[in-house]
Design a protein around this motif. Structure first.
Motif, PDB file in Angstrom:
ATOM      1  N   ASN A 335       0.810  -1.217   0.000  1.00  0.00           N
ATOM      2  CA  ASN A 335       0.000   0.000   0.000  1.00  0.00           C
ATOM      3  C   ASN A 335       0.849   1.276   0.000  1.00  0.00           C
ATOM      4  O   ASN A 335       0.364   2.327   0.404  1.00  0.00           O
ATOM      5  CB  ASN A 335      -0.921   0.009   1.218  1.00  0.00           C
ATOM      6  N   LEU A 336       2.094   1.159  -0.447  1.00  0.00           N
ATOM      7  CA  LEU A 336       2.953   2.336  -0.463  1.00  0.00           C
ATOM      8  C   LEU A 336       2.398   3.434  -1.372  1.00  0.00           C
ATOM      9  O   LEU A 336       2.429   4.618  -1.031  1.00  0.00           O
ATOM     10  CB  LEU A 336       4.367   1.958  -0.916  1.00  0.00           C
ATOM     11  N   PHE A 337       1.872   3.049  -2.528  1.00  0.00           N
ATOM     12  CA  PHE A 337       1.318   4.046  -3.450  1.00  0.00           C
ATOM     13  C   PHE A 337       0.114   4.758  -2.831  1.00  0.00           C
ATOM     14  O   PHE A 337      -0.024   5.986  -2.925  1.00  0.00           O
ATOM     15  CB  PHE A 337       0.926   3.383  -4.763  1.00  0.00           C
ATOM     16  N   ASN A 338      -0.759   3.985  -2.191  1.00  0.00           N
ATOM     17  CA  ASN A 338      -1.932   4.594  -1.555  1.00  0.00           C
ATOM     18  C   ASN A 338      -1.525   5.544  -0.432  1.00  0.00           C
ATOM     19  O   ASN A 338      -2.128   6.610  -0.247  1.00  0.00           O
ATOM     20  CB  ASN A 338      -2.850   3.503  -0.997  1.00  0.00           C
ATOM     21  N   LEU A 339      -0.492   5.174   0.311  1.00  0.00           N
ATOM     22  CA  LEU A 339      -0.023   6.049   1.380  1.00  0.00           C
ATOM     23  C   LEU A 339       0.581   7.340   0.830  1.00  0.00           C
ATOM     24  O   LEU A 339       0.434   8.415   1.423  1.00  0.00           O
ATOM     25  CB  LEU A 339       1.014   5.311   2.238  1.00  0.00           C
ATOM     26  N   GLN A 340       1.265   7.228  -0.313  1.00  0.00           N
ATOM     27  CA  GLN A 340       1.814   8.434  -0.927  1.00  0.00           C
ATOM     28  C   GLN A 340       0.698   9.362  -1.425  1.00  0.00           C
ATOM     29  O   GLN A 340       0.791  10.590  -1.316  1.00  0.00           O
ATOM     30  CB  GLN A 340       2.751   8.075  -2.086  1.00  0.00           C
ATOM     31  N   VAL A 341      -0.361   8.779  -1.974  1.00  0.00           N
ATOM     32  CA  VAL A 341      -1.507   9.585  -2.399  1.00  0.00           C
ATOM     33  C   VAL A 341      -2.144  10.278  -1.196  1.00  0.00           C
ATOM     34  O   VAL A 341      -2.484  11.471  -1.245  1.00  0.00           O
ATOM     35  CB  VAL A 341      -2.535   8.710  -3.136  1.00  0.00           C
ATOM     36  N   TYR A 342      -2.299   9.530  -0.105  1.00  0.00           N
ATOM     37  CA  TYR A 342      -2.841  10.106   1.131  1.00  0.00           C
ATOM     38  C   TYR A 342      -1.955  11.250   1.612  1.00  0.00           C
ATOM     39  O   TYR A 342      -2.457  12.283   2.085  1.00  0.00           O
ATOM     40  CB  TYR A 342      -2.919   9.009   2.194  1.00  0.00           C
ATOM     41  N   ASN A 343      -0.666  11.080   1.470  1.00  0.00           N
ATOM     42  CA  ASN A 343       0.276  12.114   1.891  1.00  0.00           C
ATOM     43  C   ASN A 343       0.122  13.387   1.058  1.00  0.00           C
ATOM     44  O   ASN A 343       0.157  14.503   1.588  1.00  0.00           O
ATOM     45  CB  ASN A 343       1.703  11.576   1.784  1.00  0.00           C
ATOM     46  N   VAL A 344      -0.064  13.242  -0.241  1.00  0.00           N
ATOM     47  CA  VAL A 344      -0.239  14.411  -1.112  1.00  0.00           C
ATOM     48  C   VAL A 344      -1.549  15.128  -0.787  1.00  0.00           C
ATOM     49  O   VAL A 344      -1.601  16.365  -0.686  1.00  0.00           O
ATOM     50  CB  VAL A 344      -0.197  13.988  -2.594  1.00  0.00           C
ATOM     51  N   VAL A 345      -2.627  14.342  -0.610  1.00  0.00           N
ATOM     52  CA  VAL A 345      -3.911  14.944  -0.252  1.00  0.00           C
ATOM     53  C   VAL A 345      -3.793  15.673   1.087  1.00  0.00           C
ATOM     54  O   VAL A 345      -4.328  16.773   1.272  1.00  0.00           O
ATOM     55  CB  VAL A 345      -5.019  13.871  -0.198  1.00  0.00           C
ATOM     56  N   GLY A 346      -3.068  15.051   2.024  1.00  0.00           N
ATOM     57  CA  GLY A 346      -2.877  15.690   3.317  1.00  0.00           C
ATOM     58  C   GLY A 346      -2.144  17.013   3.211  1.00  0.00           C
ATOM     59  O   GLY A 346      -2.505  17.998   3.861  1.00  0.00           O
ATOM     60  N   LEU A 347      -1.106  17.048   2.380  1.00  0.00           N
ATOM     61  CA  LEU A 347      -0.366  18.297   2.197  1.00  0.00           C
ATOM     62  C   LEU A 347      -1.276  19.398   1.662  1.00  0.00           C
ATOM     63  O   LEU A 347      -1.300  20.519   2.199  1.00  0.00           O
ATOM     64  CB  LEU A 347       0.801  18.073   1.241  1.00  0.00           C
ATOM     65  N   LEU A 348      -2.045  19.098   0.612  1.00  0.00           N
ATOM     66  CA  LEU A 348      -2.891  20.115  -0.007  1.00  0.00           C
ATOM     67  C   LEU A 348      -3.982  20.587   0.946  1.00  0.00           C
ATOM     68  O   LEU A 348      -4.220  21.795   1.091  1.00  0.00           O
ATOM     69  CB  LEU A 348      -3.506  19.561  -1.297  1.00  0.00           C
ATOM     70  N   TRP A 349      -4.644  19.638   1.615  1.00  0.00           N
ATOM     71  CA  TRP A 349      -5.762  20.010   2.478  1.00  0.00           C
ATOM     72  C   TRP A 349      -5.281  20.826   3.681  1.00  0.00           C
ATOM     73  O   TRP A 349      -5.845  21.861   4.023  1.00  0.00           O
ATOM     74  CB  TRP A 349      -6.508  18.752   2.944  1.00  0.00           C
ATOM     75  N   VAL A 350      -4.220  20.365   4.327  1.00  0.00           N
ATOM     76  CA  VAL A 350      -3.726  21.069   5.516  1.00  0.00           C
ATOM     77  C   VAL A 350      -3.153  22.437   5.136  1.00  0.00           C
ATOM     78  O   VAL A 350      -3.365  23.433   5.851  1.00  0.00           O
ATOM     79  CB  VAL A 350      -2.676  20.211   6.244  1.00  0.00           C
ATOM     80  N   ALA A 351      -2.427  22.520   4.013  1.00  0.00           N
ATOM     81  CA  ALA A 351      -1.873  23.812   3.588  1.00  0.00           C
ATOM     82  C   ALA A 351      -2.990  24.799   3.239  1.00  0.00           C
ATOM     83  O   ALA A 351      -2.933  25.979   3.624  1.00  0.00           O
ATOM     84  CB  ALA A 351      -0.944  23.612   2.391  1.00  0.00           C
ATOM     85  N   ASN A 352      -4.009  24.338   2.527  1.00  0.00           N
ATOM     86  CA  ASN A 352      -5.140  25.211   2.206  1.00  0.00           C
ATOM     87  C   ASN A 352      -5.893  25.632   3.467  1.00  0.00           C
ATOM     88  O   ASN A 352      -6.395  26.761   3.553  1.00  0.00           O
ATOM     89  CB  ASN A 352      -6.090  24.508   1.235  1.00  0.00           C
ATOM     90  N   PHE A 353      -5.970  24.736   4.440  1.00  0.00           N
ATOM     91  CA  PHE A 353      -6.618  25.093   5.701  1.00  0.00           C
ATOM     92  C   PHE A 353      -5.815  26.173   6.435  1.00  0.00           C
ATOM     93  O   PHE A 353      -6.400  27.099   7.014  1.00  0.00           O
ATOM     94  CB  PHE A 353      -6.757  23.859   6.590  1.00  0.00           C
ATOM     95  N   ALA A 354      -4.493  26.057   6.420  1.00  0.00           N
ATOM     96  CA  ALA A 354      -3.660  27.079   7.079  1.00  0.00           C
ATOM     97  C   ALA A 354      -3.854  28.445   6.431  1.00  0.00           C
ATOM     98  O   ALA A 354      -3.950  29.475   7.125  1.00  0.00           O
ATOM     99  CB  ALA A 354      -2.190  26.659   7.029  1.00  0.00           C
TER     100      ALA A 354
END
Length: 602
Positions: A335-354
């Protein structure tokens, strides 16, 4: 003024939720908005933390820096290549039944990672100690950044006094540049027409520089510039009153910042949050990409090469702690690919929230300035802190909702860029055209959502409603005043562009003359250092000055937008009577020929 369908009778009174003291207009109780999205965001953050922990436990970032040979060890120096860094299993050769038995491999990389981290930390401390003596000297880039900060602050404060003349000078400067362009095109056209150079003599060619030597090129440019110049003159004549309103709002924004200077330094909080987001994403992505996992053979034994005891494995003739292979079949590895996708989504969502948090907090502080009846008496003492706490308490869900919408659009753009990169070798023109159109459409959609979110956050800060209601009300309000919106936006953009050019250009020129040794200084403490490549510190100063100016002017732009929405709300909800007085400054009331009625004395 007509009553609009989205306004209830109870909402026709001025927004009381930001006024102080409360007895002027009692504040209605706020409640948490978009609770479901808030819960979803918190659950997502918890999952994001789990992803980071798994990446740290299973990953080994050293594999990105150091090569690994076929037997497992990393290519480190002798003092770093400790046995604890080798993933290994127990290998045993039986006396009469040749074969290898072993256990599950588990990377033992903690010791090596600590050594590398220790060296990085030591080098960083050493470099910091060496540079600390020159930190506040004129020969260091931080001094240039300090000058940029002072220039930005001075420019914003001076706008309160010179905003009107400066705006008109800039507008007339744009018209003067257009007039000179028309004159230059006419001169070139006249000379080429006399020489007889025509497009008929050139024909079609891929060498574009040839077209600058024919009269038709300058004639077309002359016509275009003349049309643009005429449109600008007509707009200036018919929109002069709205330009005056924009100037008055810009002056009021300078006044608000002068009363709340702490707002100028809030971008440091947003910058710090973004640095944390990017650093967390980078470390998680690096650890995930360097998590090969470990293979297993029969048995459940693992071993550490540094503490391995061969006497425990009798009757083995030959026994050792040896590397076997990496595992690609484990649950984490699959599930490394899925975790990397989750990581990218996390970056965008958290940065936009900030970013959304910063916009809403600043909007709440500046709105409290506008809706104060007597300025500065009724302005809250800690408007910025109060707005920050109020936003975190009630509106995390609404900010997360707006950030999620923007994140989805950005993810679609990333996917389109990925497809475009993969299909670059394709010779299908229809596919390339379709991708180009989709990228253009989603780029425009992202810009529109950013604009809508920004104004929705302002309405959230003022009235405390949920994201959808605030976005709808803000959009309708802006569409009813679209001409004022366009004029204010363009005037503010022109003014802030001039400010950025002034700050960055001034600091850059000063840094060039200083680091190139063209400013004679006799004092050795402030003398320019001898540099082989002085463009590096100059570039550092220029980039830093731009970031500082961008931070200061982003606060100013947010202040102008907030006061503008408050002004439109004030204009529609109030009529100047004793029951519903205007909150706008006197300068704006004079421009609009409005005034507040005074209460009769009994």
């Amino acid at each position: 003024l007509p009553h609009h369908s989205f306004l209830s009778p109870s909402s026709l009174s001025p927004p009381p939720c930001l006024q102080s003291p409360p007895q002027v207009s009692p504040c209605p109780p706020r409640s948490c908005t978009d609770v479901i999205c808030c819960a979803l965001f918190l659950v997502f953050l918890a999952g994001y933390m789990v992803v980071g922990i798994l990446a740290w436990l299973y990953g080994d970032p050293r594999q990105v820096v150091y090569p690994r040979n076929s037997t497992g060890p990393l290519g480190l120096r002798g003092d770093q290549a400790s046995g604890a860094a080798l993933p290994a299993v127990v290998g045993c050769m039986m006396p009469r039944d040749p074969g290898v038995r072993g256990g599950t491999v588990r990377p033992q990389h903690w010791g090596g990672a600590l050594v590398v981290a220790e060296e990085w930390l030591g080098a960083w401390v050493a470099r910091g100690t060496q540079a600390s003596g020159q930190w506040f000297s004129l020969s260091s880039p931080p001094s240039g950044l300090l000058i940029a900060m002072l220039l930005s602050l001075l420019f914003l404060l001076l706008l309160r006094l010179v905003a009107g003349p400066l705006v008109w000078v800039l507008i007339l400067g744009v018209l003067a540049v257009g007039a000179y362009g028309i004159y230059h095109c006419w001169c070139e056209y006249s000379s080429l027409r006399t020489a007889g150079a025509s497009i008929k003599d050139v024909g079609f060619t891929t060498n574009l520089s040839v077209y600058s030597n024919v009269q038709e090129t300058w004639l077309v440019a002359l016509i275009v510039l003349a049309v643009v110049e005429g449109i600008l003159l007509l707009l200036l004549i018919f929109l002069r009153k709205r330009i005056l309103i924009a100037i008055a709002l810009i002056k009021e924004a300078s006044r608000a910042i002068a009363y709340m200077m702490s707002t100028l330094f809030y971008p440091l909080v947003t910058f710090l949050l973004l640095i944390i987001c990017v650093a967390y994403w980078a470390m998680t992505a690096l650890s995930n990409s360097s998590a090969p996992g470990c293979s297993s053979i029969s048995g459940n034994e693992t071993c550490n090469p540094m503490t391995f005891n061969a006497s425990q494995y009798q009757p083995c003739e030959v026994v050792g702690c040896t590397f076997y292979a990496y595992n690609t079949e484990g649950l984490f590895q699959r599930n490394l690919f899925n975790l990397q996708v989750y990581n990218v989504v996390g970056l965008l969502w958290v940065a936009n929230f900030a970013l959304a948090l910063g916009q809403c907090v600043l909007a709440g502080a500046f709105a409290s300035f506008y809706w104060a009846r007597e300025k500065p008496r009724d302005i809250p003492a800690c408007a910025l802190i109060s707005s920050f706490l109020r936003t975190l308490r009630y509106h995390v869900g609404s900010l997360a909702f707006g950030a999620l919408i923007l994140t989805i659009v950005q993810l679609i753009r990333i996917i389109l860029e990925y497809l475009d990169h993969k299909l670059k070798g394709a010779q299908n023109p229809f596919t390339r055209c379709l991708l180009c159109c989709l990228k253009c459409c989603f780029w425009c959609l992202e810009k529109f959502i950013k604009f809508l979110n920004r104004n929705a956050y302002i309405m959230i800060a003022i009235y405390g409603k949920n994201f959808c209601t605030s976005a709808k009300n803000a959009f309708k309000l802006l569409m009813r005043n679209i001409i004022r919106v366009v004029v204010l936006d363009k005037v503010t953009d022109l003014l802030l562009l001039f400010g950025k050019l002034l700050v960055v250009g001034g600091v850059g020129v000063l840094a060039f003359f200083f680091f190139s040794g063209r400013i004679p200084i006799n004092d050795a403490r402030f003398r320019s250092p001898s540099l082989n490549y002085y463009w590096l510190p100059i570039l550092t100063v220029v980039v830093g000055a731009y970031l500082i100016a961008q931070g200061f002017f982003s606060v100013y732009s947010m202040c102008v937008d907030t006061l503008f929405l408050c002004f439109l709300e004030d204009l529609e909800r109030n009529d100047g009577s004793v029951e519903k007085p205007y909150y706008m400054p006197t300068s704006l009331m004079r421009l609009l020929n409005k005034k507040n009625q005074k209460a009769e004395k009994k």
